[in-house]
Design an enzyme around this catalytic site. Structure first.
Site, PDB file in Angstrom:
ATOM      1  N   ASP A 328       0.805  -1.217   0.000  1.00  0.00           N
ATOM      2  CA  ASP A 328       0.000   0.000   0.000  1.00  0.00           C
ATOM      3  C   ASP A 328       0.838   1.267   0.000  1.00  0.00           C
ATOM      4  OD1 ASP A 328      -2.506  -1.205  -0.101  1.00  0.00           O
ATOM      5  OD2 ASP A 328      -2.569  -1.507   2.055  1.00  0.00           O
ATOM      6  N   TYR A 412     -10.031  -0.528   3.013  1.00  0.00           N
ATOM      7  CA  TYR A 412      -9.504  -0.476   4.383  1.00  0.00           C
ATOM      8  C   TYR A 412      -9.163   0.952   4.794  1.00  0.00           C
ATOM      9  CZ  TYR A 412      -8.810  -5.163   6.355  1.00  0.00           C
ATOM     10  OH  TYR A 412      -8.992  -6.388   6.956  1.00  0.00           O
TER      11      TYR A 412
END
Length: 676
Positions: A328, A412
């Protein structure tokens, strides 16, 4: 200038250029102050002017080019320095990536270098264009129509990095592999309706849909998963919440005399702590030059503390999920995905904010208002003792300084909290929430009472695949200076015999890590393993070396096997600690560029150099691991899960560093001090 509003990632709105926290003075007050909006824009302007950049050039990241460590440590307030910016540029027409360093002081380009076979992180604008591109593709439209979808504006296209799937992934092609989820109406939670088995591959340089693969129709799960307050009571929600519970009585946090935090730009003072609050589009919040004032002496602890990578591999071999192994930070960038934080919601109390300033792909500044939250909290009892013989007692309360930011990475959400305590300890707390990435099951695929082989059923025909989260934290240590050592500490029972006549004796052993060949270390709860970084140059009051203990926190075993792309690319996650000799070019745990790479080029390679670690400038890379076996309680939005670790002073102070705290006033001239 553009502004991204809270929760509106990828949907900037043109506004009047705001005055950012970095723009309130004509010149930065410290060499490590992040680039202001005007400085950031100047980097892009100078590059376009001096390098003749074409309109097809995209500015991926623009940030401060940090001065050499020696220059920063030698700098004194008021002294001049050369202000530089660093930029990553993707030239889409050339299919090439460049790194540039620009001098803002001399208004010139110092370097502009092609990085061969490198794919930089995906920009927010590329996310948006990807979604529009897929919606217009007839093959994708035909595939979702087979699931009963006729309104092509309702599906959500999730932009997943491509990973590495084999030799066909030419490094010059800028790839993404996209998944589809379907809303039943605008504002619906689309993750309740995954389009199982549909994967779209695109090239973000040429804006071509390269491939649409449909592994077979699995009906969309039948229930919704809406959780916003106005959606309570819907019959088709799972779980069905009829109404909100009765509100509890309010908790009010006040500091009548204001905050104890002092900010000058990004220079921060709080109690005994002194530091610089940095920010980059890739890492988010960075702590620079962290020092503790000990009886008048300003003592260094950390030179730079940052998140060096964040990796989320999934453990489901199904066609939709096997390739989910996302970096990420290295493939997207956390700093550009930060939320604007709201008082009373994200932060409560007497709050100070700093804006986060990043860039769009045109090189223009983008302000994330209130991107960094800074406040102090009561941290409970700091120390206490009551003499039972006569009732005399003393108690002092601890406080902690909290420096935090929150990011949204697709489904998320992650909060990162650096907590600095009055007792000299430092904690990184990571909070995980948001929505799990979901998969769909065929009706009747599971027998009642059974679970999918690699996930957990969370709603009818809907499951959450098992996965893990690994966070590498880079700690550039400076315990009482730049020359440090590191010892591994293990505890063991003393063998039965004369040294242990009663069978209860145990001891702690210390093993010095002398070179990077020994610098890849695993956790060992059975021996209470920890690592102690000590000064090579100073001595404490009892003749020992002042130190800081890396006290392990949350850990997770790494289950990917040798030869898998998860192992090849995410090898940093196999160890809980790596130790390297400082090199300013070694900043990221999986390497500078991980997108589409078959192998990582980060810390697992850095240690292969075998450099000495004795009396050296050391960097410790600590891995926080979260093992996420999905629970039904994680649906439709996940309660916060916490992970992290501690840095704790060991011999750094001559005694309790909070001994001199004044008793807390209790009102009516009383205090936390009584004589029996």
């Amino acid at each position: 200038m553009t502004e991204w509003h809270p929760g509106a990632r990828g949907h900037p709105t043109t506004v009047e250029p705001p005055r950012t926290t970095a723009d309130r003075r004509p010149m930065p007050s410290h060499p490590l102050e992040p680039l202001s909006g005007s400085e950031l824009a100047s980097v892009a302007t100078i590059l376009r002017r001096d390098r003749g950049l074409a309109p097809t050039a995209r500015f991926v990241f623009v940030e401060l080019a940090e001065p050499p460590k020696a220059d920063v440590l030698a700098w004194t307030p008021g002294a001049a320095w050369e202000r530089r910016g660093f930029a990553i540029v993707r030239e889409s027409a050339e299919h090439k990536t460049y790194e540039a360093v620009v001098s803002l002081t001399s208004d010139s380009v110092l370097s502009y270098v092609e990085i061969v076979d490198a794919q930089p992180p995906i920009t927010v604008e590329e996310f948006d264009i990807s979604e529009r591109l897929v919606r217009s593709d007839p093959r994708w439209q035909a595939a979702v129509a087979l699931r009963g979808v006729t309104d092509f504006d309702l599906p959500m296209i999730d932009k997943w990095s491509s990973g590495y799937t084999g030799p066909g992934d030419e490094p010059s092609r800028r790839l993404a592999r996209l998944l589809t989820f379907v809303r039943t109406a605008p504002g619906d939670n689309g993750y309740a309706h995954p389009v199982e088995g549909l994967i779209v591959t695109i090239d973000m340089d040429t804006w071509e849909v390269l491939d649409v693969v449909d592994h077979g129709v699995v009906p969309l799960p039948p229930t919704n998963g809406n959780f916003e307050a106005e959606q309570f009571g819907a019959e088709d929600n799972y779980p069905r919440i009829a109404e909100q519970r009765e509100a509890m009585k309010p908790i009010v946090i006040t500091q009548p005399q204001g905050s104890s935090v002092k900010l000058d730009g990004h220079s921060l003072e709080w109690g005994p702590w002194r530091l610089q609050v940095g920010y980059t589009p890739r890492e988010g919040v960075v702590l620079h030059d962290v020092r503790y004032v000990d009886r008048g002496a300003v003592r260094p602890v950390l030179y730079r503390a940052s998140l060096a990578e964040m990796y989320v591999p999934y453990g489901d071999p199904a066609a939709t999920h096997w390739n989910k192994n996302v970096f990420d930070e290295g493939e997207y960038g956390l700093g550009v995905l930060a939320n604007s934080l709201e008082l009373g919601c994200d932060c409560v109390g007497e709050i100070l904010y700093l804006d986060a300033v990043v860039n769009d792909q045109e090189g223009a500044p983008v302000v994330i208002p209130n991107g960094i939250c800074i406040h102090e909290e009561d941290a409970g009892i700091g120390w206490k003792h009551t003499e039972y013989r006569d009732g005399r007692g003393e108690v002092r309360r601890n406080r902690r300084l909290v420096i935090s930011f929150f990011v949204t990475v697709g489904n998320y959400d992650y909060g990162f909290y650096w907590n600095l305590h009055l007792d000299g300890s430092i904690e990184l707390e990571i909070k995980l929430t948001g929505i799990i990435s979901t998969g769909a099951l065929l009706p009747g695929q599971l027998q009642p009472g059974t679970e999918p082989g690699h996930g957990t059923l969370v709603a009818p025909q809907l499951y959450g695949p098992h996965h893990q989260h690994f966070f590498s934290v880079r700690l550039d240590m400076q315990v009482d200076g730049q020359r440090n050592n590191i010892d591994e500490l293990n505890s063991e029972a003393v063998p039965a015999g004369p040294e242990n006549p009663w069978g209860s004796a145990w001891r702690q052993t210390r093993t010095r890590l002398t070179s990077e060949n020994e610098g890849a270390r695993s956790a060992s709860p059975s021996t209470a393993r920890a690592w102690l970084v000590t000064s090579a140059d100073t001595v404490n009051g009892v003749g020992g070396r002042p130190g800081y203990l890396i006290e392990p926190g949350t850990a997770a075993p790494f289950f990917a096997q040798e030869g898998s792309q998860q192992m090849n690319r995410g090898r940093f996650a196999t160890k809980q600690l790596w130790v390297t000799k400082f090199d300013p070019a070694e900043r990221y745990a999986a390497g500078d560029y991980i997108a589409q790479r078959e192998f990582a080029s980060g810390v697992s390679e850095y240690v292969e150099q075998g450099r000495p670690l004795v009396d050296e400038d050391l960097v410790a890379w600590y891995t926080v691991g979260v093992h996420h076996v999905v629970r039904p309680e994680d649906w439709p939005v996940m309660p916060v899960a916490k992970a992290g670790f501690h840095l704790k002073p060991v011999g750094f102070f001559d005694g309790n560093p909070m001994l001199d705290l004044a008793p807390e006033p209790m009102g009516d001239d009383a205090s936390c001090h009584h004589h029996g």
